[in-house]
Write a protein that holds these residues in place. Structure first.
Motif, PDB file in Angstrom:
ATOM      1  N   VAL A 276       0.861  -1.187   0.000  1.00  0.00           N
ATOM      2  CA  VAL A 276       0.000   0.000   0.000  1.00  0.00           C
ATOM      3  C   VAL A 276       0.897   1.236   0.000  1.00  0.00           C
ATOM      4  CG1 VAL A 276      -1.830   1.258   1.188  1.00  0.00           C
ATOM      5  CG2 VAL A 276      -1.767  -1.246   1.290  1.00  0.00           C
ATOM      6  N   ILE A 277       0.646   2.149  -0.929  1.00  0.00           N
ATOM      7  CA  ILE A 277       1.437   3.376  -1.057  1.00  0.00           C
ATOM      8  C   ILE A 277       0.500   4.571  -1.083  1.00  0.00           C
ATOM      9  CG2 ILE A 277       2.915   4.743  -2.590  1.00  0.00           C
ATOM     10  CD1 ILE A 277       4.527   2.543  -1.447  1.00  0.00           C
ATOM     11  N   ARG A 278       0.782   5.552  -0.254  1.00  0.00           N
ATOM     12  CA  ARG A 278      -0.009   6.789  -0.288  1.00  0.00           C
ATOM     13  C   ARG A 278       0.581   7.725  -1.334  1.00  0.00           C
ATOM     14  NH1 ARG A 278       1.368  12.063   0.487  1.00  0.00           N
ATOM     15  NH2 ARG A 278       2.698  11.397   2.202  1.00  0.00           N
ATOM     16  N   ASP A 279      -0.197   8.035  -2.358  1.00  0.00           N
ATOM     17  CA  ASP A 279       0.262   8.920  -3.434  1.00  0.00           C
ATOM     18  C   ASP A 279      -0.947   9.599  -4.051  1.00  0.00           C
ATOM     19  OD1 ASP A 279       1.207  10.086  -5.836  1.00  0.00           O
ATOM     20  OD2 ASP A 279       2.880   8.671  -5.901  1.00  0.00           O
ATOM     21  N   GLU A 280      -1.218  10.791  -3.618  1.00  0.00           N
ATOM     22  CA  GLU A 280      -2.402  11.531  -4.069  1.00  0.00           C
ATOM     23  C   GLU A 280      -2.386  11.756  -5.575  1.00  0.00           C
ATOM     24  OE1 GLU A 280      -4.721  15.711  -2.909  1.00  0.00           O
ATOM     25  OE2 GLU A 280      -2.946  15.052  -1.802  1.00  0.00           O
ATOM     26  N   GLU A 281      -1.223  12.087  -6.130  1.00  0.00           N
ATOM     27  CA  GLU A 281      -1.123  12.352  -7.572  1.00  0.00           C
ATOM     28  C   GLU A 281      -1.429  11.085  -8.375  1.00  0.00           C
ATOM     29  OE1 GLU A 281       2.760  13.800  -8.350  1.00  0.00           O
ATOM     30  OE2 GLU A 281       2.531  15.642  -7.181  1.00  0.00           O
ATOM     31  N   ALA A 282      -0.869   9.973  -7.962  1.00  0.00           N
ATOM     32  CA  ALA A 282      -1.077   8.725  -8.694  1.00  0.00           C
ATOM     33  C   ALA A 282      -2.532   8.273  -8.625  1.00  0.00           C
ATOM     34  CB  ALA A 282      -0.155   7.640  -8.143  1.00  0.00           C
ATOM     35  N   VAL A 283      -3.153   8.447  -7.453  1.00  0.00           N
ATOM     36  CA  VAL A 283      -4.571   8.093  -7.326  1.00  0.00           C
ATOM     37  C   VAL A 283      -5.417   8.937  -8.268  1.00  0.00           C
ATOM     38  CG1 VAL A 283      -6.570   8.155  -5.797  1.00  0.00           C
ATOM     39  CG2 VAL A 283      -4.409   7.249  -4.960  1.00  0.00           C
ATOM     40  N   ALA A 284      -5.139  10.239  -8.316  1.00  0.00           N
ATOM     41  CA  ALA A 284      -5.902  11.127  -9.202  1.00  0.00           C
ATOM     42  C   ALA A 284      -5.749  10.699 -10.657  1.00  0.00           C
ATOM     43  CB  ALA A 284      -5.428  12.566  -9.013  1.00  0.00           C
ATOM     44  N   MET A 285      -4.540  10.300 -11.023  1.00  0.00           N
ATOM     45  CA  MET A 285      -4.293   9.829 -12.394  1.00  0.00           C
ATOM     46  C   MET A 285      -5.100   8.569 -12.686  1.00  0.00           C
ATOM     47  SD  MET A 285      -0.599   8.771 -13.995  1.00  0.00           S
ATOM     48  CE  MET A 285      -0.452   7.863 -15.535  1.00  0.00           C
ATOM     49  N   ALA A 286      -5.124   7.634 -11.754  1.00  0.00           N
ATOM     50  CA  ALA A 286      -5.895   6.406 -11.933  1.00  0.00           C
ATOM     51  C   ALA A 286      -7.386   6.700 -12.023  1.00  0.00           C
ATOM     52  CB  ALA A 286      -5.613   5.446 -10.778  1.00  0.00           C
ATOM     53  N   GLN A 287      -7.851   7.635 -11.216  1.00  0.00           N
ATOM     54  CA  GLN A 287      -9.269   8.013 -11.257  1.00  0.00           C
ATOM     55  C   GLN A 287      -9.638   8.582 -12.624  1.00  0.00           C
ATOM     56  OE1 GLN A 287     -11.726   7.938  -8.779  1.00  0.00           O
ATOM     57  NE2 GLN A 287     -10.468   6.940  -7.220  1.00  0.00           N
ATOM     58  N   ARG A 288      -8.740   9.375 -13.198  1.00  0.00           N
ATOM     59  CA  ARG A 288      -9.010   9.962 -14.512  1.00  0.00           C
ATOM     60  C   ARG A 288      -9.033   8.890 -15.601  1.00  0.00           C
ATOM     61  NH1 ARG A 288      -5.220  13.836 -12.708  1.00  0.00           N
ATOM     62  NH2 ARG A 288      -3.595  12.888 -14.025  1.00  0.00           N
ATOM     63  N   LEU A 289      -8.157   7.902 -15.476  1.00  0.00           N
ATOM     64  CA  LEU A 289      -8.063   6.862 -16.509  1.00  0.00           C
ATOM     65  C   LEU A 289      -9.244   5.895 -16.459  1.00  0.00           C
ATOM     66  CD1 LEU A 289      -4.245   6.085 -16.236  1.00  0.00           C
ATOM     67  CD2 LEU A 289      -5.411   7.116 -18.202  1.00  0.00           C
ATOM     68  N   GLY A 290      -9.585   5.432 -15.246  1.00  0.00           N
ATOM     69  CA  GLY A 290     -10.721   4.538 -15.081  1.00  0.00           C
ATOM     70  C   GLY A 290     -10.337   3.068 -14.994  1.00  0.00           C
ATOM     71  N   VAL A 291     -11.260   2.262 -14.498  1.00  0.00           N
ATOM     72  CA  VAL A 291     -11.036   0.822 -14.325  1.00  0.00           C
ATOM     73  C   VAL A 291     -10.803   0.154 -15.681  1.00  0.00           C
ATOM     74  CG1 VAL A 291     -12.104  -1.340 -13.578  1.00  0.00           C
ATOM     75  CG2 VAL A 291     -12.382   0.724 -12.205  1.00  0.00           C
ATOM     76  N   GLY A 292      -9.821  -0.746 -15.721  1.00  0.00           N
ATOM     77  CA  GLY A 292      -9.503  -1.485 -16.940  1.00  0.00           C
ATOM     78  C   GLY A 292      -8.452  -0.832 -17.800  1.00  0.00           C
ATOM     79  N   GLU A 293      -8.143   0.425 -17.529  1.00  0.00           N
ATOM     80  CA  GLU A 293      -7.134   1.129 -18.314  1.00  0.00           C
ATOM     81  C   GLU A 293      -5.733   0.832 -17.767  1.00  0.00           C
ATOM     82  OE1 GLU A 293      -7.750   2.838 -21.104  1.00  0.00           O
ATOM     83  OE2 GLU A 293      -9.831   2.177 -20.848  1.00  0.00           O
TER      84      GLU A 293
END
Length: 483
Positions: free
Chosen positions: A331-348
C-alpha cells in the motif's frame, strides 16, 4: 453523578515531514453528547468504553470536545492553541469529575508537552478538588506535569492496542470510586532514561516487554495498588520526557507507589540490552521472503510506520518488488497517482512514478505499469479486534495490478490496523505470498491470523529502528542507548 469528557488525541513525530494543522483534526471532531454517542456507542474504543462504563455506574455523561488526527508531524502553534482552548472550554464545570482521553505523545511548536499543558489548563477550569482521570496510549511520553495535574492515569496494557475499551472502563470506575470517597488515588512516576523502538514493545509474545508487563500485573494484585501503567514511550518525539516511563497508582500510599515505580524502573534498566532491535536490509528481506515456501510473509516496514507519523510513501522495499517472483502486495499513499488512476478509469493501463514524494528520507519515486483493477472511495469500518467499529478513511483509492505485484494507492495515510485495509478493495490477503505493512506491531490485528512468517525490515525513514539516525536537540540526557 455527572462526569465530563473531553480529549485531544495525536501521536506527534517531530522528525516526520511537514506540519500538522487544525484541518487534520476535523475528520474526527466530535462535540456534545449526541455526536459522541452516535459515533462511539457499541464500539471497542476508549470512547465506547467511557460510554458503557458511565451507563454501568449510573453516571450522567457530559461530553465536550473529542478530536483526533492520524499520527503525523509537528502540530503548529496556532492549531495547538485552538485545540487546547476548544477542548478546555468544552469541559462542563458542573460535573463532579472529568475524563481526558489523550495519547501522551503530542508535541506542538513551542509546546513540547501538549498533554501536560492541556491538563494544566483543564485543572484550572475544573478547580483543584474535582478528580481528573486520564487515559493514555502505551506509547505515551509521560511527564511530571501530567502526573501532577491528574488524579488517575490509566495507560493501555497491550501492543497491538486491543484493550483501549477495557482501560477506559477501568478509568471511569476508578473515577467514580474517587468521587464517592471510596479511594484516594496517589501517583508516582519513574523514568529509567531509555529510548526503545515500537518493534520491541510487543506485549503478547515472550520477551522483555511481556516480562515487565507481567510484573506490573502482579503489582496490581497487591493490596492498596490501584493501577500500574507501563509506557514504552515514543522515541520519535524530540522532547525532554521521551522514553520509557512507569506510573504506579495506590490508594493513599505514596511510599508504596514510589517503591513499586522504582522497582519497575530498575527492571527496565536491567533489560536495556534485550530491548534493543535490529532489522534486515530491504533487498535481503525481499530475497528471504521469496525463498520461503509458504505465505503470506509479512515484510514489516517499520521505518514508514503510518501509526507513528510516517508519510506512507516510502519505496525502499517497493523498488525490490517491481518484478516479483511471487504475488506481492503493498500500500502506497500517493495523491497524484490516485488522481491519475481516477481519470483513466477501471480497466485502463496505469503507467507512472509512485511513492517517494514526501521527502528524500523515504526513497525516490518508482515507475510502475499495470492495469487499474479497482477504484474505491476508501471508507471502511473496523471489524477486527483493534478498535472494533471505528471508522477508517483511506481517501480515494486505486488498485493497480502489475504482473505479480499489486499496489493499493491511497489518497490519505491510513495505518494497517484492520483487515479492511485490504479487503475493502476486494482483495484477499491470503492470496499473496508477500504483504508489506507500513507499521511496527499493530499490523498484527489485521494480518496476524493469516501470516506464516514475519521479516522485520530496517530501512531509512522518520520511524527508523536505528535511533542514531536522528538528531535530537530537546531530549533529556543522558539516555540509553544514545549515551
Amino acid at each position: 453523578m455527572k462526569i465530563a469528557v473531553a480529549g485531544i488525541f495525536h501521536e506527534t513525530n517531530t522528525f516526520a515531514p511537514g506540519l500538522t494543522n487544525l484541518d487534520a483534526f476535523h475528520s474526527e471532531w466530535v462535540y456534545g453528547n449526541d455526536a459522541f454517542l452516535n459515533r462511539y456507542s457499541k464500539t471497542r474504543t476508549s470512547m465506547g468504553g467511557v460510554v458503557d462504563a458511565m451507563h454501568e455506574a449510573g453516571a450522567e455523561l457530559s461530553c465536550g470536545l473529542y478530536t483526533a488526527a492520524t499520527p503525523s508531524g509537528m502540530v503548529t502553534s496556532e492549531a495547538a492553541a485552538d485545540l487546547i482552548a476548544a477542548a478546555v472550554e468544552s469541559i462542563d464545570t458542573s460535573a463532579e469529575g472529568a475524563v481526558a482521553i489523550l495519547h501522551g505523545a503530542m508535541v506542538a511548536q513551542g509546546i513540547p508537552d501538549m498533554e501536560g499543558e492541556f491538563l494544566r489548563q483543564a485543572r484550572v477550569k475544573l478547580g483543584p478538588s474535582k478528580p481528573l482521570a486520564v487515559l493514555l496510549d502505551l506509547h505515551a511520553n509521560i511527564s511530571q506535569e501530567m502526573v501532577l495535574q491528574a488524579d488517575i492515569i490509566i495507560g493501555y496494557d497491550t501492543y497491538p492496542h486491543i484493550d483501549a475499551y477495557e482501560r477506559a472502563v477501568e478509568a471511569v470506575m476508578l473515577l467514580v470510586r474517587t468521587i464517592r470517597g471510596e479511594i484516594r488515588p496517589v501517583l508516582a512516576l519513574a523514568q529509567p532514561g531509555m529510548l526503545i523502538v515500537p518493534q520491541v514493545m510487543l506485549t503478547d509474545e515472550e520477551g522483555p516487554m511481556k516480562e515487565i508487563m507481567n510484573r506490573a500485573f502482579a503489582i496490581e494484585r497487591e493490596s492498596n495498588v490501584l493501577n500500574v501503567t507501563v509506557a514504552g514511550g515514543f522515541p520519535y518525539s524530540d522532547i525532554p520526557d521521551a522514553g520509557v516511563a512507569f506510573v504506579v497508582m495506590t490508594n493513599n500510599d505514596p511510599s508504596l507507589a514510589e517503591c513499586y515505580a522504582e522497582e519497575l524502573k530498575q527492571m527496565a534498566w536491567d533489560f536495556r540490552e534485550r530491548l534493543q532491535y535490529e532489522g534486515c536490509p530491504a533487498k535481503e528481506a525481499v530475497a528471504k521472503a521469496m525463498a520461503m515456501p509458504d505465505g503470506p510473509v509479512i515484510l514489516v516496514e517499520g521505518s514508514d510506520n503510518v501509526g507513528a507519523g510516517a508519510p506512507a510513501d516510502a519505496t525502499h522495499i517497493l523498488i525490490h518488488l517491481t518484478d516479483p517472483l511471487k504475488k506481492s502486495l503493498i500500500v502506497i499513499r500517493d495523491e497524484e497517482a490516485v488522481a491519475m488512476a481516477q481519470r483513466l478509469g477501471v480497466g485502463e493501463v496505469f503507467e507512472g512514478e509512485i511513492g517517494g514524494k514526501s521527502d528524500h528520507l523515504h526513497g525516490s519515486p518508482v515507475r510502475v505499469k499495470g492495469i487499474i483493477r479497482t477504484l474505491f472511495d476508501g471508507k471502511y469500518t473496523h471489524i477486527g479486534p483493534y478498535m472494533t467499529g471505528n471508522w477508517a478513511y483511506m481517501g480515494k483509492t486505486a488498485v493497480i495490478e502489475s504482473g505479480r505485484l499489486t499496489v493499493i494507492l491511497t489518497e490519505n495515510r491510513t495505518a494497517p490496523w484492520d483487515i479492511g485495509h485490504v479487503s475493502s478493495v476486494g482483495l484477499r490477503p491470503i492470496d499473496f505470498h508477500i504483504i508489506v505493512v507500513k507499521a511496527a506491531i499493530a499490523w498484527r490485528t489485521a494480518f496476524g491470523p493469516i501470516c506464516r512468517s514475519i521479516i522485520y525490515v530496517n530501512t531509512p525513514g522518520c520511524c527508523s529502528s536505528d535511533l542514531t539516525h536522528f538528531h535530537y536537540e530537546q531530549l533529556r540526557r543522558p539516555i540509553y542507548p544514545l549515551n
